[in-house]
Design a protein around this motif. Structure first.
Motif, PDB file in Angstrom:
ATOM      1  N   ALA A 205       0.821  -1.215   0.000  1.00  0.00           N
ATOM      2  CA  ALA A 205       0.000   0.000   0.000  1.00  0.00           C
ATOM      3  C   ALA A 205       0.854   1.264   0.000  1.00  0.00           C
ATOM      4  O   ALA A 205       0.323   2.362   0.029  1.00  0.00           O
ATOM      5  CB  ALA A 205      -0.934  -0.006   1.205  1.00  0.00           C
ATOM      6  N   GLY A 206       2.179   1.088  -0.028  1.00  0.00           N
ATOM      7  CA  GLY A 206       3.049   2.256   0.012  1.00  0.00           C
ATOM      8  C   GLY A 206       3.810   2.309   1.325  1.00  0.00           C
ATOM      9  O   GLY A 206       3.437   1.677   2.310  1.00  0.00           O
ATOM     10  N   ALA A 207       4.885   3.053   1.303  1.00  0.00           N
ATOM     11  CA  ALA A 207       5.751   3.127   2.482  1.00  0.00           C
ATOM     12  C   ALA A 207       5.853   4.577   2.932  1.00  0.00           C
ATOM     13  O   ALA A 207       6.762   5.300   2.550  1.00  0.00           O
ATOM     14  CB  ALA A 207       7.124   2.563   2.146  1.00  0.00           C
ATOM     15  N   SER A 208       4.890   5.003   3.730  1.00  0.00           N
ATOM     16  CA  SER A 208       4.925   6.367   4.242  1.00  0.00           C
ATOM     17  C   SER A 208       5.908   6.453   5.408  1.00  0.00           C
ATOM     18  O   SER A 208       6.215   5.445   6.062  1.00  0.00           O
ATOM     19  CB  SER A 208       3.533   6.794   4.717  1.00  0.00           C
ATOM     20  OG  SER A 208       3.180   6.072   5.871  1.00  0.00           O
ATOM     21  N   THR A 209       6.400   7.650   5.658  1.00  0.00           N
ATOM     22  CA  THR A 209       7.317   7.846   6.791  1.00  0.00           C
ATOM     23  C   THR A 209       6.651   7.439   8.095  1.00  0.00           C
ATOM     24  O   THR A 209       7.276   6.820   8.967  1.00  0.00           O
ATOM     25  CB  THR A 209       7.732   9.336   6.855  1.00  0.00           C
ATOM     26  OG1 THR A 209       8.358   9.691   5.624  1.00  0.00           O
ATOM     27  CG2 THR A 209       8.704   9.572   7.996  1.00  0.00           C
ATOM     28  N   ALA A 210       5.353   7.760   8.220  1.00  0.00           N
ATOM     29  CA  ALA A 210       4.635   7.425   9.455  1.00  0.00           C
ATOM     30  C   ALA A 210       4.519   5.919   9.652  1.00  0.00           C
ATOM     31  O   ALA A 210       4.708   5.413  10.770  1.00  0.00           O
ATOM     32  CB  ALA A 210       3.248   8.065   9.420  1.00  0.00           C
ATOM     33  N   SER A 211       4.232   5.175   8.565  1.00  0.00           N
ATOM     34  CA  SER A 211       4.075   3.726   8.709  1.00  0.00           C
ATOM     35  C   SER A 211       5.402   3.054   9.030  1.00  0.00           C
ATOM     36  O   SER A 211       5.454   2.097   9.822  1.00  0.00           O
ATOM     37  CB  SER A 211       3.456   3.129   7.447  1.00  0.00           C
ATOM     38  OG  SER A 211       4.286   3.359   6.321  1.00  0.00           O
ATOM     39  N   ILE A 212       6.492   3.546   8.431  1.00  0.00           N
ATOM     40  CA  ILE A 212       7.814   2.981   8.742  1.00  0.00           C
ATOM     41  C   ILE A 212       8.170   3.279  10.203  1.00  0.00           C
ATOM     42  O   ILE A 212       8.694   2.419  10.922  1.00  0.00           O
ATOM     43  CB  ILE A 212       8.885   3.575   7.800  1.00  0.00           C
ATOM     44  CG1 ILE A 212       8.602   3.166   6.358  1.00  0.00           C
ATOM     45  CG2 ILE A 212      10.281   3.109   8.201  1.00  0.00           C
ATOM     46  CD1 ILE A 212       9.487   3.859   5.333  1.00  0.00           C
ATOM     47  N   LYS A 213       7.858   4.504  10.658  1.00  0.00           N
ATOM     48  CA  LYS A 213       8.158   4.892  12.041  1.00  0.00           C
ATOM     49  C   LYS A 213       7.384   4.018  13.033  1.00  0.00           C
ATOM     50  O   LYS A 213       7.939   3.548  14.033  1.00  0.00           O
ATOM     51  CB  LYS A 213       7.802   6.363  12.244  1.00  0.00           C
ATOM     52  CG  LYS A 213       8.127   6.922  13.622  1.00  0.00           C
ATOM     53  CD  LYS A 213       7.904   8.435  13.647  1.00  0.00           C
ATOM     54  CE  LYS A 213       8.317   9.042  14.985  1.00  0.00           C
ATOM     55  NZ  LYS A 213       7.421   8.641  16.073  1.00  0.00           N
ATOM     56  N   THR A 214       6.104   3.764  12.714  1.00  0.00           N
ATOM     57  CA  THR A 214       5.293   2.924  13.607  1.00  0.00           C
ATOM     58  C   THR A 214       5.876   1.519  13.707  1.00  0.00           C
ATOM     59  O   THR A 214       6.045   0.973  14.811  1.00  0.00           O
ATOM     60  CB  THR A 214       3.844   2.843  13.081  1.00  0.00           C
ATOM     61  OG1 THR A 214       3.276   4.151  13.091  1.00  0.00           O
ATOM     62  CG2 THR A 214       3.005   1.918  13.948  1.00  0.00           C
ATOM     63  N   ALA A 215       6.206   0.924  12.542  1.00  0.00           N
ATOM     64  CA  ALA A 215       6.763  -0.432  12.550  1.00  0.00           C
ATOM     65  C   ALA A 215       8.117  -0.463  13.258  1.00  0.00           C
ATOM     66  O   ALA A 215       8.411  -1.404  14.017  1.00  0.00           O
ATOM     67  CB  ALA A 215       6.902  -0.944  11.121  1.00  0.00           C
ATOM     68  N   SER A 216       8.939   0.561  13.043  1.00  0.00           N
ATOM     69  CA  SER A 216      10.262   0.605  13.690  1.00  0.00           C
ATOM     70  C   SER A 216      10.119   0.689  15.210  1.00  0.00           C
ATOM     71  O   SER A 216      10.859   0.019  15.945  1.00  0.00           O
ATOM     72  CB  SER A 216      11.061   1.817  13.186  1.00  0.00           C
ATOM     73  OG  SER A 216      11.424   1.654  11.841  1.00  0.00           O
ATOM     74  N   GLU A 217       9.182   1.505  15.663  1.00  0.00           N
ATOM     75  CA  GLU A 217       8.971   1.623  17.114  1.00  0.00           C
ATOM     76  C   GLU A 217       8.490   0.299  17.700  1.00  0.00           C
ATOM     77  O   GLU A 217       8.884  -0.081  18.811  1.00  0.00           O
ATOM     78  CB  GLU A 217       7.962   2.744  17.393  1.00  0.00           C
ATOM     79  CG  GLU A 217       8.529   4.134  17.118  1.00  0.00           C
ATOM     80  CD  GLU A 217       7.498   5.240  17.251  1.00  0.00           C
ATOM     81  OE1 GLU A 217       7.899   6.423  17.267  1.00  0.00           O
ATOM     82  OE2 GLU A 217       6.288   4.937  17.325  1.00  0.00           O
ATOM     83  N   GLU A 218       7.655  -0.413  16.946  1.00  0.00           N
ATOM     84  CA  GLU A 218       7.197  -1.730  17.429  1.00  0.00           C
ATOM     85  C   GLU A 218       8.349  -2.731  17.460  1.00  0.00           C
ATOM     86  O   GLU A 218       8.452  -3.533  18.404  1.00  0.00           O
ATOM     87  CB  GLU A 218       6.053  -2.220  16.540  1.00  0.00           C
ATOM     88  CG  GLU A 218       4.785  -1.394  16.704  1.00  0.00           C
ATOM     89  CD  GLU A 218       3.695  -1.754  15.705  1.00  0.00           C
ATOM     90  OE1 GLU A 218       2.563  -1.283  15.885  1.00  0.00           O
ATOM     91  OE2 GLU A 218       3.990  -2.491  14.733  1.00  0.00           O
ATOM     92  N   HIS A 219       9.199  -2.703  16.437  1.00  0.00           N
ATOM     93  CA  HIS A 219      10.376  -3.586  16.445  1.00  0.00           C
ATOM     94  C   HIS A 219      11.238  -3.308  17.683  1.00  0.00           C
ATOM     95  O   HIS A 219      11.683  -4.240  18.371  1.00  0.00           O
ATOM     96  CB  HIS A 219      11.225  -3.355  15.189  1.00  0.00           C
ATOM     97  CG  HIS A 219      10.598  -3.858  13.930  1.00  0.00           C
ATOM     98  ND1 HIS A 219      11.076  -3.540  12.685  1.00  0.00           N
ATOM     99  CD2 HIS A 219       9.512  -4.654  13.722  1.00  0.00           C
ATOM    100  CE1 HIS A 219      10.334  -4.127  11.760  1.00  0.00           C
ATOM    101  NE2 HIS A 219       9.367  -4.796  12.360  1.00  0.00           N
ATOM    102  N   ASP A 220      11.491  -2.022  17.944  1.00  0.00           N
ATOM    103  CA  ASP A 220      12.334  -1.655  19.090  1.00  0.00           C
ATOM    104  C   ASP A 220      11.700  -2.094  20.412  1.00  0.00           C
ATOM    105  O   ASP A 220      12.395  -2.554  21.324  1.00  0.00           O
ATOM    106  CB  ASP A 220      12.573  -0.139  19.108  1.00  0.00           C
ATOM    107  CG  ASP A 220      13.498   0.319  17.981  1.00  0.00           C
ATOM    108  OD1 ASP A 220      14.223  -0.539  17.430  1.00  0.00           O
ATOM    109  OD2 ASP A 220      13.489   1.516  17.659  1.00  0.00           O
TER     110      ASP A 220
END
Length: 265
Positions: A205-220
Protein backbone atom coordinates in the motif's frame (compact mmCIF):
# COMPACT_ATOMS: atom_id res chain seq x y z
CA UNK A 1 25.59 -7.22 -13.83
CA UNK A 2 25.96 -7.02 -10.09
CA UNK A 3 28.28 -4.43 -8.65
CA UNK A 4 29.81 -6.98 -6.30
CA UNK A 5 33.43 -7.91 -6.91
CA UNK A 6 34.07 -11.59 -7.60
CA UNK A 7 37.00 -11.40 -5.21
CA UNK A 8 34.72 -10.70 -2.28
CA UNK A 9 33.59 -13.89 -0.54
CA UNK A 10 29.80 -13.74 -0.71
CA UNK A 11 29.21 -17.50 -0.56
CA UNK A 12 25.86 -18.44 0.93
CA UNK A 13 26.26 -20.05 4.37
CA UNK A 14 25.20 -23.68 4.70
CA UNK A 15 22.76 -22.67 7.45
CA UNK A 16 21.00 -20.39 4.99
CA UNK A 17 20.62 -23.25 2.50
CA UNK A 18 19.11 -25.36 5.31
CA UNK A 19 16.53 -22.60 5.85
CA UNK A 20 15.80 -22.41 2.11
CA UNK A 21 15.27 -26.18 2.05
CA UNK A 22 12.40 -25.70 4.53
CA UNK A 23 10.54 -23.22 2.33
CA UNK A 24 7.36 -24.48 0.73
CA UNK A 25 5.01 -22.22 -1.20
CA UNK A 26 1.28 -22.53 -0.50
CA UNK A 27 0.69 -22.94 -4.23
CA UNK A 28 3.41 -25.53 -4.72
CA UNK A 29 1.02 -28.48 -4.81
CA UNK A 30 1.15 -30.12 -8.22
CA UNK A 31 4.18 -28.13 -9.32
CA UNK A 32 7.10 -29.94 -10.88
CA UNK A 33 10.20 -30.49 -8.79
CA UNK A 34 12.28 -27.92 -10.67
CA UNK A 35 9.44 -25.37 -10.34
CA UNK A 36 9.28 -26.03 -6.61
CA UNK A 37 13.02 -25.43 -6.21
CA UNK A 38 12.73 -22.22 -8.25
CA UNK A 39 9.94 -21.01 -5.98
CA UNK A 40 11.97 -21.86 -2.88
CA UNK A 41 14.89 -19.80 -4.19
CA UNK A 42 12.60 -16.94 -5.22
CA UNK A 43 10.98 -16.97 -1.76
CA UNK A 44 14.46 -16.87 -0.22
CA UNK A 45 15.20 -13.73 -2.25
CA UNK A 46 11.86 -12.19 -1.27
CA UNK A 47 12.49 -12.59 2.47
CA UNK A 48 16.14 -11.52 2.24
CA UNK A 49 17.78 -14.90 2.90
CA UNK A 50 19.47 -14.48 -0.50
CA UNK A 51 20.68 -11.06 -1.59
CA UNK A 52 22.18 -9.35 -4.59
CA UNK A 53 25.68 -10.71 -5.25
CA UNK A 54 25.39 -13.82 -3.07
CA UNK A 55 27.28 -16.75 -4.58
CA UNK A 56 25.37 -20.04 -4.51
CA UNK A 57 27.26 -23.25 -3.59
CA UNK A 58 28.52 -25.47 -6.45
CA UNK A 59 25.60 -27.20 -8.19
CA UNK A 60 26.35 -30.70 -6.89
CA UNK A 61 26.49 -29.44 -3.29
CA UNK A 62 23.43 -27.19 -3.58
CA UNK A 63 21.44 -30.04 -5.20
CA UNK A 64 22.32 -32.37 -2.34
CA UNK A 65 21.40 -29.76 0.29
CA UNK A 66 18.04 -29.13 -1.38
CA UNK A 67 17.38 -32.85 -1.82
CA UNK A 68 17.14 -32.91 -5.63
CA UNK A 69 19.25 -34.21 -8.51
CA UNK A 70 21.81 -31.98 -10.24
CA UNK A 71 19.67 -32.13 -13.40
CA UNK A 72 16.63 -30.78 -11.55
CA UNK A 73 18.69 -28.00 -9.98
CA UNK A 74 20.12 -27.00 -13.36
CA UNK A 75 16.57 -26.73 -14.73
CA UNK A 76 15.63 -24.48 -11.80
CA UNK A 77 18.69 -22.27 -12.21
CA UNK A 78 18.06 -22.01 -15.97
CA UNK A 79 14.52 -20.78 -15.23
CA UNK A 80 15.85 -18.22 -12.76
CA UNK A 81 18.46 -17.01 -15.27
CA UNK A 82 15.68 -16.38 -17.78
CA UNK A 83 13.93 -14.25 -15.13
CA UNK A 84 17.15 -12.36 -14.45
CA UNK A 85 17.34 -13.56 -10.84
CA UNK A 86 20.56 -15.60 -11.23
CA UNK A 87 23.63 -14.92 -13.34
CA UNK A 88 26.55 -17.22 -14.09
CA UNK A 89 30.14 -16.00 -14.20
CA UNK A 90 33.03 -17.95 -15.67
CA UNK A 91 36.65 -18.12 -14.61
CA UNK A 92 38.30 -17.46 -11.26
CA UNK A 93 35.73 -16.65 -8.60
CA UNK A 94 32.96 -17.71 -10.95
CA UNK A 95 29.76 -19.58 -10.22
CA UNK A 96 26.05 -18.83 -9.92
CA UNK A 97 25.20 -15.50 -8.28
CA UNK A 98 21.94 -13.90 -7.16
CA UNK A 99 21.24 -10.82 -9.26
CA UNK A 100 19.69 -7.64 -7.98
CA UNK A 101 16.57 -7.74 -10.13
CA UNK A 102 13.23 -7.18 -8.32
CA UNK A 103 10.97 -10.24 -8.21
CA UNK A 104 7.88 -8.43 -9.40
CA UNK A 105 6.72 -4.98 -10.41
CA UNK A 106 4.35 -3.03 -8.12
CA UNK A 107 1.55 -3.67 -10.65
CA UNK A 108 2.18 -7.43 -10.54
CA UNK A 109 2.16 -7.38 -6.73
CA UNK A 110 -1.16 -5.50 -6.62
CA UNK A 111 -2.64 -7.90 -9.19
CA UNK A 112 -1.61 -10.86 -7.06
CA UNK A 113 -2.93 -9.13 -3.93
CA UNK A 114 -6.37 -8.71 -5.55
CA UNK A 115 -6.64 -12.48 -6.01
CA UNK A 116 -6.70 -12.90 -2.23
CA UNK A 117 -9.86 -12.83 -0.13
CA UNK A 118 -10.41 -10.99 3.17
CA UNK A 119 -10.73 -14.37 4.92
CA UNK A 120 -7.39 -15.51 3.48
CA UNK A 121 -5.63 -12.31 4.56
CA UNK A 122 -7.14 -12.51 8.05
CA UNK A 123 -6.09 -16.17 8.35
CA UNK A 124 -2.53 -15.34 7.29
CA UNK A 125 -2.43 -12.45 9.77
CA UNK A 126 -3.66 -14.74 12.56
CA UNK A 127 -0.92 -17.26 11.75
CA UNK A 128 1.76 -14.55 11.64
CA UNK A 129 0.64 -13.13 15.01
CA UNK A 130 0.50 -16.57 16.65
CA UNK A 131 3.94 -17.62 15.41
CA UNK A 132 5.46 -14.23 16.31
CA UNK A 133 4.03 -14.40 19.85
CA UNK A 134 5.67 -17.77 20.43
CA UNK A 135 8.93 -16.54 18.94
CA UNK A 136 8.92 -13.40 21.10
CA UNK A 137 8.23 -15.34 24.31
CA UNK A 138 10.99 -17.86 23.73
CA UNK A 139 13.47 -15.28 22.45
CA UNK A 140 12.99 -13.46 25.78
CA UNK A 141 13.98 -16.67 27.54
CA UNK A 142 16.84 -17.78 25.29
CA UNK A 143 18.35 -14.93 23.23
CA UNK A 144 22.02 -14.20 23.85
CA UNK A 145 23.97 -10.97 23.25
CA UNK A 146 24.93 -11.96 19.71
CA UNK A 147 21.28 -12.67 18.83
CA UNK A 148 20.23 -9.27 20.18
CA UNK A 149 23.05 -7.47 18.39
CA UNK A 150 22.10 -9.09 15.06
CA UNK A 151 18.40 -8.28 15.50
CA UNK A 152 19.17 -4.67 16.52
CA UNK A 153 21.26 -4.25 13.36
CA UNK A 154 18.45 -5.61 11.18
CA UNK A 155 15.93 -3.34 12.93
CA UNK A 156 18.23 -0.42 12.18
CA UNK A 157 18.51 -1.44 8.51
CA UNK A 158 14.72 -1.60 8.31
CA UNK A 159 14.42 1.91 9.75
CA UNK A 160 16.85 3.19 7.09
CA UNK A 161 15.22 1.34 4.16
CA UNK A 162 13.97 3.65 1.42
CA UNK A 163 12.08 1.37 -0.97
CA UNK A 164 9.18 -1.06 -0.55
CA UNK A 165 11.40 -3.96 -1.60
CA UNK A 166 14.08 -3.05 0.95
CA UNK A 167 11.39 -2.79 3.61
CA UNK A 168 10.00 -6.23 2.73
CA UNK A 169 13.40 -7.90 2.87
CA UNK A 170 14.71 -6.20 6.01
CA UNK A 171 11.37 -6.68 7.79
CA UNK A 172 11.42 -10.41 7.00
CA UNK A 173 15.08 -10.74 7.99
CA UNK A 174 14.38 -8.99 11.30
CA UNK A 175 11.57 -11.39 12.23
CA UNK A 176 13.55 -14.43 11.03
CA UNK A 177 16.43 -13.27 13.25
CA UNK A 178 14.02 -13.33 16.22
CA UNK A 179 13.13 -16.91 15.26
CA UNK A 180 16.84 -17.74 15.40
CA UNK A 181 17.10 -15.92 18.76
CA UNK A 182 14.28 -18.15 20.08
CA UNK A 183 16.71 -21.03 19.46
CA UNK A 184 13.96 -23.21 18.06
CA UNK A 185 14.47 -24.74 14.61
CA UNK A 186 10.74 -25.34 14.18
CA UNK A 187 9.80 -21.79 15.17
CA UNK A 188 12.47 -20.41 12.84
CA UNK A 189 11.14 -22.54 9.99
CA UNK A 190 7.56 -21.48 10.78
CA UNK A 191 8.65 -17.82 10.71
CA UNK A 192 10.35 -18.31 7.34
CA UNK A 193 7.26 -20.02 5.96
CA UNK A 194 4.98 -17.20 7.11
CA UNK A 195 7.22 -14.49 5.69
CA UNK A 196 7.75 -16.30 2.38
CA UNK A 197 4.01 -15.74 1.84
CA UNK A 198 3.65 -12.45 3.67
CA UNK A 199 6.64 -10.65 2.09
CA UNK A 200 4.93 -10.06 -1.26
CA UNK A 201 1.96 -8.43 0.50
CA UNK A 202 3.76 -6.18 2.94
CA UNK A 203 4.24 -2.50 2.10
CA UNK A 204 2.15 -2.97 -1.03
CA UNK A 205 0.00 0.00 0.00
CA UNK A 206 3.05 2.26 0.01
CA UNK A 207 5.75 3.13 2.48
CA UNK A 208 4.92 6.37 4.24
CA UNK A 209 7.32 7.85 6.79
CA UNK A 210 4.63 7.42 9.45
CA UNK A 211 4.08 3.73 8.71
CA UNK A 212 7.81 2.98 8.74
CA UNK A 213 8.16 4.89 12.04
CA UNK A 214 5.29 2.92 13.61
CA UNK A 215 6.76 -0.43 12.55
CA UNK A 216 10.26 0.60 13.69
CA UNK A 217 8.97 1.62 17.11
CA UNK A 218 7.20 -1.73 17.43
CA UNK A 219 10.38 -3.59 16.45
CA UNK A 220 12.33 -1.66 19.09
CA UNK A 221 9.68 -2.34 21.75
CA UNK A 222 9.80 -6.07 21.00
CA UNK A 223 13.62 -6.06 21.26
CA UNK A 224 13.50 -4.08 24.50
CA UNK A 225 11.12 -6.66 26.01
CA UNK A 226 13.37 -9.52 24.85
CA UNK A 227 16.47 -7.79 26.25
CA UNK A 228 14.92 -7.30 29.70
CA UNK A 229 13.70 -10.96 29.64
CA UNK A 230 10.05 -9.94 29.85
CA UNK A 231 8.47 -12.92 28.08
CA UNK A 232 4.87 -11.75 28.63
CA UNK A 233 5.57 -8.37 27.01
CA UNK A 234 7.58 -9.91 24.15
CA UNK A 235 4.67 -12.28 23.44
CA UNK A 236 2.05 -9.51 23.59
CA UNK A 237 4.00 -6.92 21.59
CA UNK A 238 4.95 -9.40 18.86
CA UNK A 239 1.33 -10.49 18.39
CA UNK A 240 0.07 -6.88 18.43
CA UNK A 241 2.61 -5.93 15.75
CA UNK A 242 1.22 -8.46 13.28
CA UNK A 243 -2.40 -7.88 14.27
CA UNK A 244 -1.95 -4.19 13.37
CA UNK A 245 -0.22 -5.02 10.10
CA UNK A 246 -2.96 -7.53 9.28
CA UNK A 247 -5.60 -4.83 9.79
CA UNK A 248 -3.60 -2.52 7.50
CA UNK A 249 -3.61 -5.17 4.77
CA UNK A 250 -7.35 -5.75 5.16
CA UNK A 251 -8.07 -2.01 4.99
CA UNK A 252 -6.03 -1.75 1.79
CA UNK A 253 -7.81 -4.77 0.30
CA UNK A 254 -11.24 -3.24 1.01
CA UNK A 255 -10.07 0.11 -0.39
CA UNK A 256 -8.99 -1.60 -3.62
CA UNK A 257 -12.29 -3.50 -3.80
CA UNK A 258 -14.32 -0.29 -3.59
CA UNK A 259 -12.21 1.61 -6.14
CA UNK A 260 -11.71 -1.16 -8.73
CA UNK A 261 -13.95 -0.91 -11.78
CA UNK A 262 -16.02 -4.07 -12.55
CA UNK A 263 -14.09 -4.71 -15.80
CA UNK A 264 -10.80 -4.61 -13.83
CA UNK A 265 -11.89 -7.10 -11.17
Amino acid sequence: MSAHSPDVDTAVHVGTIDMIAQLRGVDATGAGLSDRISRQLESAIAVGLLNDGDRLPPENILAEQLGVSSITLRQSLAEMRLKGLVETRRGRGGGSFISGKALATPEQLVSEFKRRSPEDLRDLGDLAATVAAGVGRRAALRADEQDLRRSRELASRFARASTAEELRRTDSRFHISLGVAAQSRRLTNATIQVHSELAALMWIAGASTASIKTASEEHDAILDAIERRDEEAADRLSAAHFERESETLLDFFLELATTTKPEEA
